[in-house]
Design a protein around this motif. Structure first.
Motif, PDB file in Angstrom:
ATOM      1  N   LEU A  60       0.818  -1.209   0.000  1.00 55.64           N
ATOM      2  CA  LEU A  60       0.000   0.000   0.000  1.00 55.64           C
ATOM      3  C   LEU A  60       0.854   1.264   0.000  1.00 55.64           C
ATOM      4  CD1 LEU A  60      -3.026   0.549   0.043  1.00 55.64           C
ATOM      5  CD2 LEU A  60      -2.844   0.937   2.488  1.00 55.64           C
ATOM      6  N   ILE A  61       1.919   1.244   0.805  1.00 54.03           N
ATOM      7  CA  ILE A  61       2.733   2.457   0.935  1.00 54.03           C
ATOM      8  C   ILE A  61       3.432   2.788  -0.377  1.00 54.03           C
ATOM      9  CG2 ILE A  61       4.682   1.115   1.921  1.00 54.03           C
ATOM     10  CD1 ILE A  61       3.823   4.680   2.982  1.00 54.03           C
ATOM     11  N   VAL A  62       3.831   1.752  -1.109  1.00 52.05           N
ATOM     12  CA  VAL A  62       4.466   1.978  -2.415  1.00 52.05           C
ATOM     13  C   VAL A  62       3.458   2.586  -3.382  1.00 52.05           C
ATOM     14  CG1 VAL A  62       5.663   0.879  -4.341  1.00 52.05           C
ATOM     15  CG2 VAL A  62       6.044   0.061  -2.009  1.00 52.05           C
ATOM     16  N   GLN A  63       2.242   2.011  -3.362  1.00 52.37           N
ATOM     17  CA  GLN A  63       1.185   2.534  -4.234  1.00 52.37           C
ATOM     18  C   GLN A  63       0.896   3.992  -3.928  1.00 52.37           C
ATOM     19  OE1 GLN A  63      -2.457   0.270  -4.587  1.00 52.37           O
ATOM     20  NE2 GLN A  63      -1.405  -1.561  -3.920  1.00 52.37           N
ATOM     21  N   TYR A  64       0.857   4.302  -2.612  1.00 53.70           N
ATOM     22  CA  TYR A  64       0.547   5.661  -2.173  1.00 53.70           C
ATOM     23  C   TYR A  64       1.590   6.647  -2.689  1.00 53.70           C
ATOM     24  CZ  TYR A  64      -0.156   9.562   1.056  1.00 53.70           C
ATOM     25  OH  TYR A  64      -0.352  10.797   1.598  1.00 53.70           O
ATOM     26  N   LEU A  65       2.872   6.283  -2.513  1.00 55.22           N
ATOM     27  CA  LEU A  65       3.941   7.165  -2.966  1.00 55.22           C
ATOM     28  C   LEU A  65       3.897   7.338  -4.484  1.00 55.22           C
ATOM     29  CD1 LEU A  65       6.843   6.008  -0.628  1.00 55.22           C
ATOM     30  CD2 LEU A  65       5.495   8.120  -0.510  1.00 55.22           C
ATOM     31  N   ALA A  66       3.602   6.241  -5.180  1.00 53.90           N
ATOM     32  CA  ALA A  66       3.517   6.323  -6.647  1.00 53.90           C
ATOM     33  C   ALA A  66       2.376   7.257  -7.052  1.00 53.90           C
ATOM     34  CB  ALA A  66       3.302   4.929  -7.221  1.00 53.90           C
ATOM     35  N   PHE A  67       1.252   7.176  -6.313  1.00 55.18           N
ATOM     36  CA  PHE A  67       0.091   8.023  -6.618  1.00 55.18           C
ATOM     37  C   PHE A  67       0.439   9.490  -6.393  1.00 55.18           C
ATOM     38  CE2 PHE A  67      -4.131   9.809  -5.359  1.00 55.18           C
ATOM     39  CZ  PHE A  67      -4.767   9.611  -6.546  1.00 55.18           C
ATOM     40  N   LEU A  68       1.110   9.769  -5.268  1.00 61.27           N
ATOM     41  CA  LEU A  68       1.521  11.147  -4.984  1.00 61.27           C
ATOM     42  C   LEU A  68       2.419  11.678  -6.094  1.00 61.27           C
ATOM     43  CD1 LEU A  68       2.430  11.298  -1.182  1.00 61.27           C
ATOM     44  CD2 LEU A  68       0.415  12.193  -2.330  1.00 61.27           C
ATOM     45  N   LYS A  69       3.358  10.834  -6.518  1.00 60.42           N
ATOM     46  CA  LYS A  69       4.301  11.247  -7.540  1.00 60.42           C
ATOM     47  C   LYS A  69       3.566  11.545  -8.857  1.00 60.42           C
ATOM     48  CE  LYS A  69       8.439   9.597  -9.804  1.00 60.42           C
ATOM     49  NZ  LYS A  69       8.867   8.322 -10.320  1.00 60.42           N
ATOM     50  N   GLN A  70       2.615  10.658  -9.156  1.00 60.09           N
ATOM     51  CA  GLN A  70       1.849  10.820 -10.396  1.00 60.09           C
ATOM     52  C   GLN A  70       1.076  12.141 -10.388  1.00 60.09           C
ATOM     53  OE1 GLN A  70      -1.234   7.910 -10.833  1.00 60.09           O
ATOM     54  NE2 GLN A  70      -2.059   9.008 -12.596  1.00 60.09           N
ATOM     55  N   ILE A  71       0.371  12.416  -9.272  1.00 63.17           N
ATOM     56  CA  ILE A  71      -0.426  13.641  -9.201  1.00 63.17           C
ATOM     57  C   ILE A  71       0.495  14.861  -9.198  1.00 63.17           C
ATOM     58  CG2 ILE A  71      -2.139  14.925  -7.853  1.00 63.17           C
ATOM     59  CD1 ILE A  71      -3.255  12.410  -9.073  1.00 63.17           C
TER      60      ILE A  71
END
Lengths: 309, 288
Positions: A60-71
């Motif tokens: 989950l934490i990896v997904q979250y960081l990836a999402f932040l980076k994407q946005i």
């Protein structure tokens, strides 16, 4: 001023960060967000492939960081159904929504502020009472019903205006009124309250006793002093208008962001919905910041060191 | 906002409040509540029984065994019956979501205002974030995740609206929490739940009620709006918003299908707003 700006912009970034986080967790409310992105007919193999390709099988934490980076890089993803970037869809629809919101704001301010002034200046006059109940009625009218009533009267019965869709300026009239009516009531109420507040102050009585005519007093002093609450409301109302467009656009088949939001939900095109909601939240945050900055332009007494908030 | 007009008390003495207009909204709401509660007894027909020979009949017509007082819809269902059953959906969703979001919001707000520290930080930042997303958009994206349906609409509305209550409860708790009697109660060993429920809640319930009343009107509107968009209560369940939506397609031939559900919505929301304004005036005399 600079300290205030730094602090306020820090707050804005914090809020936007919070919004992005909230959206991330909303996606996962039902567990696996993959299901939001695949068509209803997808097989289990399709779903598994999609999950792997979108990275939803990572921690989950990896997904979250990836999402932040994407946005953070302003990437809203691609529409699954139309297979184009979400930004392209937003860019093609945004002008329509802005037209509609602009028209509605014109109706809201153009009617609401004068009505508020009349309500304050002639508050015990019977006609003013009647006007007050009209405002109250406008406030309780669901936009989708006032829209439909407008269509019934002006399109179906009288045939003066086109019932829906786009075209010339005449297509914009009814949607703007339907959307602007609710805000009109808000503007009228806040203008009235704020003007009444101002009217009860000593300087007004003094000026009146010295024979300053009401019109001049209104233009020279009251307009500026009473406008601060109106500005705050204006910022809120613009974001309400943009959000309210979702419903009004559906009523009038107006091809803006609201219509595409609803269509995307029904077509299970989640990333488009998410992109538009994120955009709406960012615009709201930005408008509130703009209102804060406007205060100081209108009223130098408000020092921008954050002591007021 | 601070300076109350000096003449305000005089005006109130000289002009007693209009007692008739105050009763009108209460009677209207009672009317809708009774219709909702006794729907099976009051409604002339079954809300879902179709009569394809009597489609889109104007108010007052007869078709086969049906007597359509307010007309029939595109499937020949009696509009009056569906309006009565629609009141059930509207009121049920609004009451349930107000209670759910109110309880959650007030509890979190009180905790934030009483405990301060990191609870305050987390709860109030969360409130700020929720309130910075336009409510309709937040509701829409939550529906997109959870799916449609009666129960989901209630969950969505509660999830979207609790911050309103949290903010008001927080502000009110802050002003009450330092009063001598509250501090004394805590000092004498009253537990946090006891202080919150026995000593703070009674003091803030007035302000919360005003918010809850105004929110109630908003919830009626939101349910109808979501159902209108096809994202709320699903057909064939009678919901005013969904009825409006299907009536929109027949405006040119059957005006009554969209007009009457909208009228019901308008009257209900108007009544709730009138009561809300009245409560606010009584609770906070300055806001007149």
């Amino acid at each position: 001023m600079r300290r205030f700006l730094t602090r306020r912009i820090g707050q804005v970034i914090g809020t936007i960060f919070g919004v992005v986080t909230l959206i991330f967790f909303l996606q996962r409310l039902t567990g696996d967000p993959t299901y939001l992105l695949v068509p209803e007919t997808a097989t289990q193999a399709d779903i598994d492939a999609m999950r792997a390709s979108l990275g939803f099988d990572r921690p989950l934490i990896v997904q979250y960081l990836a999402f932040l980076k994407q946005i953070a890089s302003f990437d809203l993803g691609r529409s699954v159904i139309q297979n184009v970037p979400v930004w392209d869809i937003i860019a093609s629809r945004l002008p329509y929504t802005l037209q509609l919101a602009g028209g509605a704001l014109l109706v809201a301010c153009g009617l609401g502020i004068p009505v508020g002034i009349i309500l304050a200046l002639y508050r015990d006059h019977p006609a003013s009472r009647l006007l007050a109940s009209v405002v109250l009625a406008a406030q309780s009218m669901p936009t989708f019903w006032s829209g439909i009533i407008l269509i019934l009267i002006f399109a179906v019965t009288l045939g003066w205006l086109p019932p829906s869709s786009t075209g010339g300026i005449e297509h914009l009239v009814m949607p703007s009124i339907a959307l602007g009516l609710l805000s009109m009531a808000t503007f009228a109420r806040i203008t009235r309250t704020s003007l009444l507040d101002e009217l009860s102050k000593d300087y007004v009585r003094t000026a009146r006793s010295r024979g300053v005519p009401m019109g001049r007093l209104l233009r020279r002093h009251l307009a500026r002093n009473a406008s601060i609450p109106v500005i705050t409301v204006a910022a809120l109302e613009i974001s309400n208008l943009l959000a309210g467009a979702v419903i009004v656009e559906t009523v009038f088949a107006w091809p803006g962001l609201g219509q595409v939001t609803v269509q995307s939900i029904l077509a299970r095109d989640f990333l488009v919905v998410q992109g538009i909601v994120l955009l709406g939240a960012f615009v709201t945050v930005a408008l509130n910041l703009a209102a804060d900055l406007l205060y100081s332009a209108v009223d130098p007494r408000i020092r921008l060191d954050g002591s007021r908030r | 906002m601070t300076s109350a007009t000096a003449s305000a008390p005089l005006r109130q003495v000289g002009k007693p409040r209009r007692s008739i207009t105050r009763w009108v909204p209460i009677i209207l709401i009672a009317f809708f509540v009774l219709a909702a509660v006794f729907a099976p007894l009051l409604a002339p027909y079954d809300p879902n029984s179709q009569n394809l020979l009597g489609r889109m009949r104007p108010p007052g017509t007869m078709s086969r065994s049906f007597h359509y007082l307010l007309g029939s819809d595109e499937l020949g269902r009696d509009l009056l019956t569906r309006l009565i059953y629609g009141a059930r959906v509207s009121l049920f969703v609004a009451i349930a979501s107000v209670i759910l979001s109110g309880v959650v919001g007030v509890l979190l707000g009180m905790l934030a205002g009483y405990l301060r520290g990191w609870v305050e930080l987390i709860v109030m930042r969360l409130v700020d974030v929720f309130l910075s997303i336009p409510a309709i958009l937040l509701a829409i994206i939550t529906v997109a995740v959870l799916g449609t349906g009666l129960v989901n609409v209630i969950v969505v509305l509660a999830l979207t609206r609790w911050p309103r209550y949290a903010r008001i409860a927080y502000g009110q708790t802050l002003s009450v929490a330092n009063m001598p009697y509250v501090r004394l109660a805590a000092f004498m060993g009253a537990s946090t739940p006891r202080v919150l429920l026995r000593h703070i809640l009674p003091n803030i319930i007035g302000a919360v009620t005003v918010v809850a009343t105004l929110e109630f009107g908003l919830m009626v509107l939101f349910e109808a709006g979501l159902s209108f968009l096809g994202l709320g209560v699903q057909p064939p369940t009678a919901s005013w918003g969904a009825m409006l939506s299907s009536g929109r397609n027949y405006l040119a031939t059957a005006w009554w299908i969209a007009t009457f559900p909208g009228l019901c919505l308008f009257l209900l929301i108007l009544a709730v707003n009138l009561i809300g304004d009245d409560l606010r005036d009584r609770f906070d005399p300055r806001s007149q």
